[in-house]
Design a protein around this motif. Structure first.
Motif, short mmCIF file in Angstrom:
data_model
loop_
_atom_site.label_atom_id
_atom_site.label_comp_id
_atom_site.label_asym_id
_atom_site.label_seq_id
_atom_site.Cartn_x
_atom_site.Cartn_y
_atom_site.Cartn_z
N ASP A 123 0.85 -1.17 0.00
CA ASP A 123 0.00 0.00 0.00
C ASP A 123 0.90 1.23 0.00
N ALA A 124 0.83 2.03 -1.04
CA ALA A 124 1.72 3.17 -1.18
C ALA A 124 1.42 4.26 -0.16
N LYS A 125 0.24 4.23 0.45
CA LYS A 125 -0.12 5.25 1.42
C LYS A 125 0.56 4.97 2.76
N ASP A 126 1.04 6.04 3.38
CA ASP A 126 1.62 5.94 4.71
C ASP A 126 2.77 4.94 4.78
N GLY A 127 3.55 4.83 3.70
CA GLY A 127 4.76 4.03 3.75
C GLY A 127 4.58 2.55 3.54
N GLY A 128 3.42 2.11 3.11
CA GLY A 128 3.23 0.70 2.81
C GLY A 128 2.89 -0.14 4.03
N ASN A 129 2.39 -1.33 3.78
CA ASN A 129 1.98 -2.22 4.87
C ASN A 129 2.74 -3.55 4.84
N LEU A 130 3.88 -3.56 4.14
CA LEU A 130 4.59 -4.82 3.99
C LEU A 130 5.09 -5.37 5.32
N LEU A 131 5.57 -4.54 6.21
CA LEU A 131 6.07 -5.04 7.49
C LEU A 131 4.98 -5.78 8.25
N GLU A 132 3.79 -5.24 8.26
CA GLU A 132 2.68 -5.92 8.94
C GLU A 132 2.38 -7.26 8.29
N ARG A 133 2.42 -7.30 6.96
CA ARG A 133 2.14 -8.56 6.27
C ARG A 133 3.23 -9.58 6.53
N LEU A 134 4.48 -9.13 6.59
CA LEU A 134 5.58 -10.06 6.87
C LEU A 134 5.47 -10.63 8.28
N ARG A 135 5.07 -9.80 9.23
CA ARG A 135 4.86 -10.28 10.59
C ARG A 135 3.77 -11.34 10.63
N HIS A 136 2.71 -11.09 9.89
CA HIS A 136 1.61 -12.05 9.84
C HIS A 136 2.05 -13.35 9.18
N GLN A 137 2.84 -13.26 8.10
CA GLN A 137 3.32 -14.46 7.40
C GLN A 137 4.40 -15.19 8.19
N GLY A 138 5.16 -14.45 8.99
CA GLY A 138 6.24 -15.04 9.76
C GLY A 138 7.51 -15.26 8.99
N ALA A 139 7.59 -14.71 7.77
CA ALA A 139 8.78 -14.92 6.95
C ALA A 139 8.95 -13.76 5.98
N VAL A 140 10.21 -13.49 5.63
CA VAL A 140 10.54 -12.48 4.63
C VAL A 140 11.41 -13.13 3.58
N ARG A 141 11.18 -12.82 2.32
CA ARG A 141 11.94 -13.40 1.22
C ARG A 141 13.04 -12.44 0.80
N LEU A 142 14.27 -12.93 0.83
CA LEU A 142 15.44 -12.11 0.53
C LEU A 142 16.02 -12.48 -0.82
#
Length: 310
Positions: A48-67
């Motif tokens: 979500d481009a508004k307010d800096g995106g929501n990726l961190l919240e989604r990664l916390r929910h998923q429990g993983a980040v892809r590098l």
């Protein structure tokens, strides 16, 4: 441009070490990288481009980040035990755990495909020691750099052509090689080397072999990359030169690398930066990266803003 930028537990023979490094090479890929990458090949919903995106919240929910990684020692690779490691991934493991994301998953690709892959949402973050340059800052946003680096050469034993910087290559007409998408190609061209005469090789191990076999006189890379591959292979035919500072238009050109994020994801980048700065201040960052050949000389307080504007 690079980012080039290893550690090896060693083998009983130089041949064994060479084979181990080859298996970590992205371009010689293999099953180890493929198996890791399979876990993270799906696309994710756009931030979500508004307010800096929501990726961190989604990664916390998923429990993983892809590098996104480029299979390059010491910056990000799969070791002989099938473990995901390297300077950048080890930093990422610490930072993301503190941000509430428990697992990191590697997604291997060619170095030149890291930014396109990030923008195409094939992975969440580039974790490959990528140099921060104004050109790249037009496409992605960066964390502050976690290291700065000088260059070095692989040359034949005894350095018969007395090569210590790019001007010496011009002076002697030495045959130069560097790695795919390495920043060192640009530095050499800036010093007066014709780009058409530079041999581009897959990685630092290929560069070492080319020097040993006499196909080129010198291979240019970052000091950590160059010194590690010579040490790890116990080469009897080649050596690494002392580090030197590359220049462009007569001015020192700082090579410093960090993590890349999609432009909309400023909240994730800022949270990452906050943890990274704490690691720098406490000395933890150096402790994390020291096993990969990094020293106090590679630590930096530069910011991404400064590098993007340079």
């Amino acid at each position: 441009m690079a980012r080039s930028r290893g550690r090896d537990r060693g083998r009983d023979t130089a041949h064994g070490i060479r084979a181990g490094i080859h298996r970590r090479s992205l371009l010689l890929g293999g099953a180890a990288l493929g198996a890791w990458g399979a876990a993270g090949c799906g696309r994710v919903a756009g931030a979500d481009a508004k307010d800096g995106g929501n990726l961190l919240e989604r990664l916390r929910h998923q429990g993983a980040v892809r590098l996104g990684i480029a299979g390059e020692i010491p910056f990000g690779y799969i070791d002989r035990d099938g473990e995901f490691t390297g300077e950048a991934p080890e930093i990422a493991k610490v930072v993301f755990q503190r941000l509430g994301v428990e697992r990191v998953q590697p997604v291997p690709t060619e170095f030149a495909s890291l930014i396109p892959g990030l923008r195409a949402q094939q992975f969440d973050v580039v974790s490959a020691g990528m140099y921060i340059t104004p050109e790249r800052c037009q496409q992605v946003i960066f964390s502050d750099p976690d290291y700065r680096m000088r260059d070095a050469f692989i040359v034949a034993k005894g350095n018969p052509k007395n090569l210590h910087d790019y001007r010496d290559i011009v002076r002697t007409g030495a045959k130069l090689a560097s790695g795919t998408a390495y920043a060192q190609i640009g530095y050499a061209v800036a010093a007066g080397v014709k780009e058409s005469e530079i041999t581009v090789l897959p990685d630092q191990l290929a560069g070492l072999l080319a020097v040993e076999q006499g196909r080129v006189d010198v291979f240019a890379g970052t000091t950590v990359t160059v010194h590690n591959v010579v040490r790890q292979t116990h080469s009897g035919k080649a050596e690494a030169t002392e580090p030197f500072q590359a220049t462009v238009d007569g001015k020192p050109d700082v090579g410093a690398g960090g993590f890349a994020f999609r432009p909309a994801e400023t909240r994730l980048r800022d949270a990452f930066n906050s943890e990274l700065r704490a690691m720098k201040k406490s000395g933890e960052l150096l402790r994390v990266v020291r096993p990969f050949g990094f020293t106090e000389a590679e630590m930096t307080d530069l910011t991404a803003e400064e590098l993007c504007a340079s």
